[in-house]
Write a protein that holds these residues in place. Sequence first.
Motif, mmCIF file in Angstrom:
data_model
loop_
_atom_site.group_PDB
_atom_site.id
_atom_site.type_symbol
_atom_site.label_atom_id
_atom_site.label_comp_id
_atom_site.label_asym_id
_atom_site.label_seq_id
_atom_site.Cartn_x
_atom_site.Cartn_y
_atom_site.Cartn_z
ATOM 1 N N ASP A 28 42.548 46.014 38.606
ATOM 2 C CA ASP A 28 42.423 45.361 39.920
ATOM 3 C C ASP A 28 41.091 45.695 40.587
ATOM 4 O O ASP A 28 40.967 45.692 41.809
ATOM 5 C CB ASP A 28 43.587 45.751 40.830
ATOM 6 N N LEU A 29 40.077 45.959 39.757
ATOM 7 C CA LEU A 29 38.768 46.296 40.300
ATOM 8 C C LEU A 29 38.091 45.049 40.874
ATOM 9 O O LEU A 29 38.223 43.955 40.318
ATOM 10 C CB LEU A 29 37.889 46.916 39.209
ATOM 11 N N PRO A 30 37.356 45.191 41.965
ATOM 12 C CA PRO A 30 36.745 44.025 42.627
ATOM 13 C C PRO A 30 35.412 43.624 41.989
ATOM 14 O O PRO A 30 34.438 43.359 42.686
ATOM 15 C CB PRO A 30 36.554 44.530 44.060
ATOM 16 N N ASP A 32 33.093 41.172 39.143
ATOM 17 C CA ASP A 32 32.947 39.760 38.810
ATOM 18 C C ASP A 32 34.204 39.252 38.095
ATOM 19 O O ASP A 32 34.656 39.844 37.109
ATOM 20 C CB ASP A 32 31.721 39.611 37.899
ATOM 21 N N GLN A 33 34.779 38.151 38.577
ATOM 22 C CA GLN A 33 36.014 37.618 37.985
ATOM 23 C C GLN A 33 35.823 37.191 36.539
ATOM 24 O O GLN A 33 36.799 37.062 35.789
ATOM 25 C CB GLN A 33 36.527 36.436 38.816
ATOM 26 N N HIS A 37 38.050 42.543 32.623
ATOM 27 C CA HIS A 37 39.015 43.254 33.479
ATOM 28 C C HIS A 37 40.175 43.846 32.668
ATOM 29 O O HIS A 37 41.345 43.744 33.059
ATOM 30 C CB HIS A 37 39.539 42.344 34.594
#
Length: 202
Positions: A28-30, A32-33, A37
């Motif tokens: 759940d790191l903010p 780049d989408q 992840h």
Amino acid sequence: MAVSEVEYHLAEPQPVEDSELEAWYMDDLPADQRLPHRLKPNRPAGVAQLRKLGVLSWKLNPVQYETDPKLQAICKVRGYSYQDIITVSPEKLPAYEQKIKSFFEEHIHTDEEIRYILDGSGYFDVRDLNDAWIRIACKAGDMIVLPEGIYHRFTLDEGNYTKAMRLFVGEPVWTPYNRPQDQHSSRTKYVERFTAGSIPVQ
């Protein structure tokens, strides 16, 4: 329209044991989408697990999509009467920034979402029954079906390009219903169906 045994066989989702579709639970790191992840250590989500969520998949030959008997059988058996092709990239998609943002908003649909990747790659994220995100990596030849009512979203990966066929039963309705939609009839139908333990693959 009558469907033959051969067509039924061709239209069956790829056997779990033969699938190379890769999926994993997300952090759940903010960041780049478009990044993978993955959790550390990586926590894979197998195709059998995706089937329990109602996600179906096939491996097709994108080079022959216009004449592919397997794709034709899938469309006939599952009633996909509409198709078009969308190219998602900064250069090819009008209003790219706005649309890629809307694709990544968590939402449901009132029908299946069917995508066949003809070129490039991208990620479909789906919620499992415990509300955790699973990321599905799709590349050329991968066709997936997300069931009506599942919370999901889409993003390009770092390649920034995908060309995909969109299929639909009847006239297409692309309306997303952004979360929260827990009282929506399509969402309640999904929850009832896929928490009951009886999950048909067709």
